[in-house]
Motif scaffolding. Structure first.
Motif, mmCIF file in Angstrom:
data_model
loop_
_atom_site.group_PDB
_atom_site.id
_atom_site.type_symbol
_atom_site.label_atom_id
_atom_site.label_comp_id
_atom_site.label_asym_id
_atom_site.label_seq_id
_atom_site.Cartn_x
_atom_site.Cartn_y
_atom_site.Cartn_z
ATOM 1 N N ALA A 1 0.830 -1.205 0.000
ATOM 2 C CA ALA A 1 0.000 0.000 0.000
ATOM 3 C C ALA A 1 0.865 1.256 0.000
ATOM 4 C CB ALA A 1 -0.929 -0.006 1.212
ATOM 5 N N ASP A 2 1.916 1.251 0.798
ATOM 6 C CA ASP A 2 2.825 2.413 0.843
ATOM 7 C C ASP A 2 3.489 2.635 -0.513
ATOM 8 O OD1 ASP A 2 2.183 2.763 3.500
ATOM 9 O OD2 ASP A 2 3.977 1.725 4.258
ATOM 10 N N LEU A 3 3.905 1.541 -1.162
ATOM 11 C CA LEU A 3 4.547 1.659 -2.477
ATOM 12 C C LEU A 3 3.574 2.196 -3.523
ATOM 13 C CD1 LEU A 3 6.596 -1.664 -2.525
ATOM 14 C CD2 LEU A 3 7.530 0.656 -2.457
ATOM 15 N N LEU A 4 2.331 1.741 -3.473
ATOM 16 C CA LEU A 4 1.329 2.234 -4.421
ATOM 17 C C LEU A 4 1.088 3.727 -4.222
ATOM 18 C CD1 LEU A 4 -1.299 -0.676 -4.350
ATOM 19 C CD2 LEU A 4 0.449 -0.243 -6.079
ATOM 20 N N LEU A 5 1.040 4.155 -2.958
ATOM 21 C CA LEU A 5 0.856 5.581 -2.669
ATOM 22 C C LEU A 5 2.029 6.401 -3.196
ATOM 23 C CD1 LEU A 5 -0.642 5.559 0.944
ATOM 24 C CD2 LEU A 5 -1.722 6.505 -1.109
#
Length: 693
Positions: free
Chosen positions: A331-335
């Motif tokens: 999720a952090d990488l997608l953000l």
């Protein structure tokens, strides 16, 4: 909407200015205020359709680079609700032109017909747009109603036949659940202390047996998720959800204090606790806004549906805590990868969804590949194991033809499934079924299929069918694949060509020979294994097929008990006498028989009355979305009850998630198959002894 504005936005595809002016004048003389554009180049037409809103397209059939079939397919690819009319000088071409998917064909010079057809198509377009607008208004009304329920401090739920179909946030909080899907399909009795079951059942039964009963209340001990008990009053009242009768339940904690609304509670309502992304409910709201914008011709956008490949196996390897850390990291990488205006949500356990605010397909493809690369480059070390992640991404255009957020999600999900079937770690775009020119297409496919039969370019895959309530068996469904150049095609991508070319009997025999060879080898170590083999309509009508089958079984030292044949319910009923005869012959040599896609017919009880079958494969359309569709649950329940009365065994296909699996078990389905259990494999390698379902 065209009729309300009084303006006809007309796009003409023609290379003649004179002919274009003639068409415009004909329509103006009929009373239309025409605002027209003209194109005679494919790329310019694509740009024109993408950037502007039109009500009608009229084309000529003599442009080699812009044949009507190409225009229709372009309209479908862009998701436009745009009627297309063809003007031709060749009356003999009418039949082929209609096959291209256009709304009408008009001979040049037939002025009255052109005026009539234009009026008719505009009226139809107006009604479709009005229907979509009304649907949006209804959804907004339902959304406001749900918002009121969500903001209510009372714990409110709606049930059908004692099972939850909707609960508000206060209800989830009261019972200690995080998401709606955690409680979907859960019987309310699971939330009641066993000592109070009898009292609860008595009050609930008395209430439900009276359609006009006044609200009833029962005092019980309720159980939170985790087992903690609390005293509560439960009030029942009759209600309707989406036109279906159900029961509204309000639970009041007699010992609990009212919690004031706060920013923290608001955040709980809108955001996923683990990742901080939009939760499912909030993301669907954002997606619906994008759908509404496209419907009002403001701007198209795109939806990405991202599923982490083989995440269930990763979770089993590293455990729940570590897998949650992986989800948070993704999720952090997608953000970090997201650009301004892109909205990201966590739609499911390992499912992320993203709205890309662009109608430029090349740009959307670039963004999808950027997210794909981000996940592909993710490597983590946990518990001494290397976690190497990949994902599959489905892309769906959000255009005026997309009726709702749910439609967009279904389209993107289908595209994602296509990417998974192709091997994963790639993107796939949802495309409406394009119109194809049969002549050249069939000729080329005949060569492909004949070559595949001659050089063994077909292959078979095995998908296990596991027991829920049925007797323990080692069953595999046999699926055919075709190696075409550098890609592997699934059956739905080529079988319909084999049907048109009358080649299905040859294909069926290839599948059976190959399956029996594999089965003969496999049964040396797994003597209980049996195969489900699909039977086509053409083979069903083959008089000597069962005799050929008997000889082939003997050649592999096998008996008919090793095989279960299946045919679709609709095909069986369309060829009733042939089906009856074939079933009788197959049973005479020890084979069993099943109906595939059961429930497709208008009256599926008819199938059981006239056909002596052993298994019913429930239509996958009922199973795919059953976790969120009470009508599908009701249909499956009816099929299961009917099958039990007829002493037939039921199989649910297309099982894709844990919630559906649990519901199928509760509904009494005998067997199940699907990606959640095991993907199709090129080897029959499922360990039936370790089933834990």
């Amino acid at each position: 909407m065209a009729r309300a504005e009084g303006i006809l936005r007309l796009l003409i595809v023609d290379d003649s200015l004179t002919e274009t002016d003639a068409v415009i004048n004909i329509l103006r003389s009929a009373g239309h205020a025409v605002r027209a554009g003209r194109e005679d180049d494919f790329e310019a037409l694509e740009q024109c359709l993408s950037k502007q809103s039109w009500d009608l397209i009229i084309c000529r059939d003599h442009l080699p680079s812009l044949a009507p079939i190409e225009i229709v397919n372009l309209i479908k690819r862009l998701g436009k609700d745009l009627p297309c009319i063809v003007i031709t000088e060749d009356k003999t071409a009418e039949k082929d032109l209609f096959r291209s998917g256009v709304q009408d064909v008009i001979l040049k010079g037939d002025i009255e017909r052109l005026q009539f057809v234009t009026e008719r198509e505009l009226d139809n377009l107006f009604m479709r747009r009005l229907a979509r607008r009304n649907e949006r208004a209804l959804r907004e009304s339902e959304k406001r109603s749900r918002a009121l329920l969500e903001s209510s401090r009372d714990a409110v739920a709606y049930m059908h036949e004692g099972m939850h179909i909707y609960v508000n946030r206060a209800y989830l909080n009261l019972f200690g659940y995080q998401e709606q899907e955690d409680i979907d399909g859960l019987p309310i009795l699971d939330l009641i202390d066993p000592d109070d079951h009898a009292k609860f059942k008595m009050v609930f039964r008395q209430f439900t047996e009276q359609a006009d009963a006044k609200p009833a209340t029962v005092s019980t001990q309720c159980l939170k998720n985790g087992g903690y008990a609390f005293d509560a009053d439960i009030e029942f009242s009759h209600a309707q959800v989406e036109g279906e009768d159900c029961t509204q339940v309000v639970v009041r904690d007699l010992n609990g204090a009212i919690v004031e609304d706060s920013e923290q509670l608001k955040r709980l309502r809108d955001f996923d606790l683990l990742t901080g992304l939009y939760n499912r409910t909030r993301f669907v709201d954002e997606l619906q806004q994008a759908v509404n914008q496209a419907a009002e011709n403001q701007s198209d956008s795109a939806l990405l549906y991202i599923v982490l490949d083989d995440f269930q196996q990763i979770k089993e390897q590293v455990g729940l805590t570590t897998s949650d850390m992986v989800i948070k990291s993704v999720a952090d990488l997608l953000l970090q990868t997201a650009q301004e205006g892109e909205k990201i949500g966590r739609y499911g356990d390992q499912i992320f969804t993203i709205v890309i605010p662009s109608d430029n397909e090349s740009l959307v493809n670039e963004r999808a590949n950027a997210f794909l690369k981000t996940v592909d480059e993710f490597v983590s070390h946990a518990n001494g194991k290397i976690i190497d992640l990949h994902c599959s991404i489905g892309i769906a255009r959000i255009s005026e033809s997309v009726a709702s957020a749910q439609t967009a999600l279904e389209n993107a999900d289908k595209a994602c499934t296509q990417a998974q079937h192709a091997g994963g770690n790639q993107t796939a775009r949802f495309q409406e079924k394009m119109v194809q020119s049969d002549g050249d297409d069939l000729s080329s496919w005949q060569s492909v299929l004949q070559n595949a039969l001659k050089n063994d370019l077909f292959s078979i895959h095995f998908q296990p069918i596991v027991g829920l309530h049925g007797p323990q068996q080692e069953l595999y469904d046999i699926l055919i694949r075709l190696q075409d150049s550098d890609k592997t095609l699934r059956a739905e991508e080529f079988i319909h060509y084999a049907v048109k070319l009358q080649m299905m009997t040859e294909v069926d025999k290839w599948v059976l020979r190959t399956s029996l060879k594999k089965l003969s080898e496999h049964r040396k170590t797994h003597p209980k294994t049996r195969f489900f083999i699909k039977l086509s309509e053409q083979t069903l009508r083959e008089k000597d097929y069962v005799d050929w089958l008997s000889a082939t079984l003997s050649a592999h030292n096998l008996t008919g008990q090793a095989l279960i044949f299946e045919i679709s319910e609709t095909a069986a009923l369309d060829n009733l006498e042939d089906t009856k005869n074939t079933i009788a012959k197959l049973k005479s040599i020890g084979c069993e028989f099943g109906l595939e896609h059961f429930g497709s017919g208008i009256d599926f009880s008819q199938s059981l009355n006239v056909l002596d079958v052993d298994y019913l494969k429930i239509n996958g359309n009922f199973v795919e979305n059953m976790a969120h569709d009470t009508e599908n649950q009701a249909a499956i329940k009816a099929i299961v009850e009917m099958a039990k009365q007829a002493e037939k065994r039921t199989i649910a296909e297309f099982v894709s998630d844990a919630v559906s699996m649990a519901l199928l078990w509760r509904l009494g389905v005998d067997y199940a198959q699907g990606f959640y259990i095991h993907k199709p494999s090129d080897k029959p390698d499922y360990n039936f002894e370790e089933e834990d379902l």
